[in-house]
Every structure is written in structure tokens, then in C-alpha cells.
Design an enzyme around this catalytic site. Sequence first.
Site, PDB file in Angstrom:
ATOM      1  N   ASP A 174      -1.936   7.103 116.111  1.00  0.00           N
ATOM      2  CA  ASP A 174      -2.786   6.215 115.335  1.00  0.00           C
ATOM      3  C   ASP A 174      -3.499   7.100 114.298  1.00  0.00           C
ATOM      4  O   ASP A 174      -3.540   8.328 114.445  1.00  0.00           O
ATOM      5  CB  ASP A 174      -3.790   5.541 116.285  1.00  0.00           C
ATOM      6  CG  ASP A 174      -4.844   4.748 115.548  1.00  0.00           C
ATOM      7  OD1 ASP A 174      -4.505   4.114 114.524  1.00  0.00           O
ATOM      8  OD2 ASP A 174      -6.016   4.772 115.986  1.00  0.00           O
TER       9      ASP A 174
HETATM   10 MG   LIG Z   1      -7.884   4.032 115.583  1.00  0.00          MG
END
Ligand SMILES: [Mg+2]
Length: 356
Positions: free
Chosen positions: A198
Site C-alpha cells: 500500500d
Molecule cells: Mg494506507
Amino acid sequence: MGMIVACPPSVFPAAPRRALWPMSHLLSLSLQPKPQNAITIAVSSRALFRMEEEQRIYKEKGVEEYVRYQLEHENEPLSPGPAFPFVRALEAVNSRLRELYPDSEDLFDIVLMTNNHAQVGVRLINSINHYNLFIERFCMTGGNSPICYLKAYHTNLYLSSDEEKVSEAIGEGIAAATIFSPSKDVAVPQSQLRVAFDGDAVLFSDESEQIVKAHGLDMFFEHEKTYENKPLAQGPLKGFLEALGRLQKKFYSKGLRLECPIRTYLVTARSAASSGARALKTLRSWGLETDEALFLAGAPKGPLLEKIRPHIFFDDQMFHVTGAQEMGTVAAHVPYGVAQAPRRTAPERQAPPAAQ
Ligand SMILES: [Mg+2]
């Protein structure tokens, strides 16, 4: 270097490369610092192997029964845990590196980090040998916090199933994540290590995430546009991406760009049009890149990860970790930034718990 000496004698040092070693051999080795350029990955025993039954006995019947059970099952190898395919993939990369660069120490160096009772060590070693894993270091902390050891080994990544230890490591500036078993089995590649990250609060700091929490998405889009050319500060996993990039370059310089045995992915909820540029420009400003960058604009990450089939996916939000896990991805939670429970948040940016 001094810290290695400071650690108690229960730290087991490097075994000879490619060797499978009995416990007695391990105990006789002297402490050595890790190879200078090695990328150290520390994994806990419960991350590497499944130990649910053992854990149940420990919780319900106490440590004596637990140790007795482990001794009785000493010759029974433990089943592979969530970090197992990742470790296997690291070893596959190592063997390619050894073929291409026989004299180089730019390799992954895997440390088994466990607070298990010393008696359980034999079963762990038997299991490691059973699967022919080349785990060269073995650190039994005997109930002590692993932080001192993680620092001593200059750990580049720590994977555990114990979220408190992981949070402690993150607090000390060590890249760390709590790893979860997927809910179903999805086959992962044998010859290419795939790592998915991410962006916000994982590779990058949580500074933009704070804008979302405090002022909402519209303000976030505007903010990211305004600061498009201002790189984000680094997040807890940036150093690990950098380490992977260093090894990737070793393959590129042998003409293996397309068939590189390491592939990296940015899998972010940012949308390409409104806020993606800042993420890419930040990576560029660090001299880093991912092989693929996927901007999901808020769409769920699980279905996409199922197609990528990474050995591990890192995210700071449990919502995404669970979503990935349900679709068969080994997902790891990075307990950092504004999306965590308030106790993990710095006092100057107290915020309500993230709406996940
Ligand atoms: Mg994040």
C-alpha cells in the site's frame, strides 16, 4: 556491532551457508555480525509455521503442558505458516543471486526470531530441516522483547503474528508487520518473489491520510494536487522497498529486467487522476519505483491482489488486510499512522478511530 555482543547467549549465530545443522552444532558457533550487505528478514515461529493447536494448549493449559506437547511431537514437522511461501521465495532469489554473483553477500539473511522455550527449539529446527529451509540464524529470546535483537541484526523487515511486538518494533523505527494466513489457498509463483505495498502509511508517511481523516476526500484531492511536487515523507516500509530495488538492479545488470525474480507492486486506494502523481513523484524523488502501480480509486484491493498473487501484501488498514486475506492473499498489517487505534497515534495528532 556492539549490540550483538550485548545480546544474551541464547542468540544463535550464522550457520555455514547451505548447511543443515543439528542443535549441538548451532550452540557451538561463535557470534558473528551478519554479512555487511545482507538484507535481514526476521520471522517469528508462528509466522513461519502454523502453531494454532500448540497456541491453544499454551493458552488453556499453561507453559508446562505446552512444552511437554512440543517435546512429544518433536519429530513431527510443523505445517507451513503465512510467512512460509514468502521465505521460500526469498530463498529462490538467493539461489539465483548465488548463481550470478558467487562471491557476493548481497542476499536475504533470514532469522527465526522466537520467544519460545529453548526445548521447543528442537522441533523448530527439525521442521526447518524437514522443508530444507536455509535459515541461517536462530534467535530464542526466552520471553524477552525481540527489539534488542532486531536492532542488533539491523533487521530490514520483521514479520510476526504478535501485534504488540510488531507495534513495538514500528515504534522503534523497524519495518514490521503482523502477518495473517489467507482464508483460502491461492498458488503463488515459485520462481519470482512478488511483494505488494500500500502507499499511504506504508511506503509513505501518513501525512496525507491525516488530511482525509480530518477534512474529508475533497480536501485531500485538492491538497495532493497543490503539493504534487512536494515528496511525501517516508513510511515504515520504504527501506524494505529500497532493499528489494537494490537486489533488482543486480539482476538488471545481468540483462534480466523482464525476467527479474523480484517484482514489486504499489496497490493504493488513491486514484490516478487526482492524487496518483504525488505518490509516483515521491518514489521517483527517492530513486525508487515499483514494477507496477495500481490506483484503485477506493475499489477493494482483494480481487486485484488475487490476480497478482503476491507472497505478501502490506497495508496499514485492517479493512484492506482482511479484504486481501479473504481473497487468498497473505496480508500483513503495518500498525502505523492515523488509521490505527488512538493509543498508536502521536499526541499532537489525536484523532477518532478510523472509520474503516
Ligand atoms: Mg494506507
